[in-house]
Design an enzyme around this catalytic site. Structure first.
Site, PDB file in Angstrom:
ATOM      1  N   ASP A 105     -11.349  34.666  24.141  1.00 24.80           N
ATOM      2  CA  ASP A 105     -11.949  33.542  23.414  1.00 24.80           C
ATOM      3  C   ASP A 105     -10.963  33.106  22.327  1.00 24.80           C
ATOM      4  O   ASP A 105      -9.812  33.560  22.276  1.00 24.80           O
ATOM      5  CB  ASP A 105     -13.352  33.898  22.890  1.00 24.80           C
ATOM      6  N   CYS A 121     -11.618  39.471  22.654  1.00 23.27           N
ATOM      7  CA  CYS A 121     -12.367  38.629  21.721  1.00 23.27           C
ATOM      8  C   CYS A 121     -12.153  39.247  20.332  1.00 23.27           C
ATOM      9  O   CYS A 121     -11.247  40.064  20.156  1.00 23.27           O
ATOM     10  CB  CYS A 121     -13.837  38.489  22.111  1.00 23.27           C
ATOM     11  N   GLY A 122     -12.951  38.880  19.361  1.00 25.28           N
ATOM     12  CA  GLY A 122     -12.718  39.388  18.007  1.00 25.28           C
ATOM     13  C   GLY A 122     -12.820  40.905  17.946  1.00 25.28           C
ATOM     14  O   GLY A 122     -11.968  41.588  17.375  1.00 25.28           O
ATOM     15  N   THR A 123     -13.871  41.433  18.544  1.00 27.05           N
ATOM     16  CA  THR A 123     -14.105  42.883  18.530  1.00 27.05           C
ATOM     17  C   THR A 123     -13.845  43.545  19.883  1.00 27.05           C
ATOM     18  O   THR A 123     -13.757  44.769  19.950  1.00 27.05           O
ATOM     19  CB  THR A 123     -15.580  43.170  18.198  1.00 27.05           C
ATOM     20  N   GLY A 124     -13.814  42.763  20.936  1.00 33.36           N
ATOM     21  CA  GLY A 124     -13.788  43.301  22.297  1.00 33.36           C
ATOM     22  C   GLY A 124     -15.194  43.574  22.810  1.00 33.36           C
ATOM     23  O   GLY A 124     -15.393  43.762  24.009  1.00 33.36           O
ATOM     24  N   HIS A 166     -11.452  59.224  34.433  1.00 34.89           N
ATOM     25  CA  HIS A 166     -12.822  59.657  34.740  1.00 34.89           C
ATOM     26  C   HIS A 166     -13.725  58.518  35.208  1.00 34.89           C
ATOM     27  O   HIS A 166     -14.608  58.736  36.027  1.00 34.89           O
ATOM     28  CB  HIS A 166     -13.467  60.297  33.500  1.00 34.89           C
ATOM     29  N   HIS A 186     -15.895  63.009  39.587  1.00 41.65           N
ATOM     30  CA  HIS A 186     -15.732  61.681  38.982  1.00 41.65           C
ATOM     31  C   HIS A 186     -16.201  60.576  39.925  1.00 41.65           C
ATOM     32  O   HIS A 186     -16.818  59.600  39.504  1.00 41.65           O
ATOM     33  CB  HIS A 186     -14.283  61.450  38.568  1.00 41.65           C
TER      34      HIS A 186
END
Ligand code: RB5
Length: 149
Positions: free
Chosen positions: A7, A64-67, A97, A133
């Site tokens: 973004d 984005c800003g924070t992810g 994993h 896994h």
């Protein structure tokens, strides 16, 4: 091929990611955005995720800003396992994993050097495979299919 999307918060940050992908000689497709106007992160998470889910791209990188927001959107697409990473250990284990097929980075959280370190580890680490896994990743899929665990 790597799907890359962001973004408005991730424009400058993406340039650092592109520099790393070029250094590693990894092909990518940049879905945008490249203009600083405010835009909605779900759209970009969705677009990158669709390319990964369809198999057109092997992996996705979203910013984005924070992810956080963009990862939430990407994870709503069936087949996507998108992880927000702020450290190299999680990045490595998310591949070994969890077979994470997308990573989300926070442009307002991480400095460029740390982001590239995280990304390098994530890109270079294979899924460890093995019964334990594989079974757990498959359980995530089953939840997605609406199955009871
Ligand atoms: C945009 O201001 C911001 O909300 C977005 O980049 C992201 O951090 C959302 O999770």
């Amino acid at each position: 091929m790597i799907a890359l999307a962001n973004d408005h918060a991730g424009i400058e940050f993406k340039k650092e990611i592109i520099a790393l992908l070029e250094e590693l000689k990894l092909p990518y497709t940049d879905l945008g955005v490249n203009s600083p106007e405010s835009t909605d992160y779900p759209l970009w998470g969705y677009r990158a995720a669709r390319l990964v889910a369809s198999g057109e791209c092997d992996r996705g990188i979203v910013v984005c800003g924070t992810g956080v927001g963009i990862s939430l959107a990407a994870n709503k697409v069936r087949g996507i396992r998108c992880v927000v990473c702020t450290d190299c250990y999680s990045a490595k284990l998310s591949r070994e994993h969890n077979d994470a097929n997308m990573i989300a980075l926070g442009a307002r959280v991480l400095g460029p050097d740390l982001a590239k370190m995280i990304l390098r580890v994530w890109l270079e680490t294979p899924f460890a495979g093995g019964e334990r896994h594989t079974r757990r990743v498959h359980m995530i899929h089953r939840i997605e299919q609406g199955e009871e665990l």
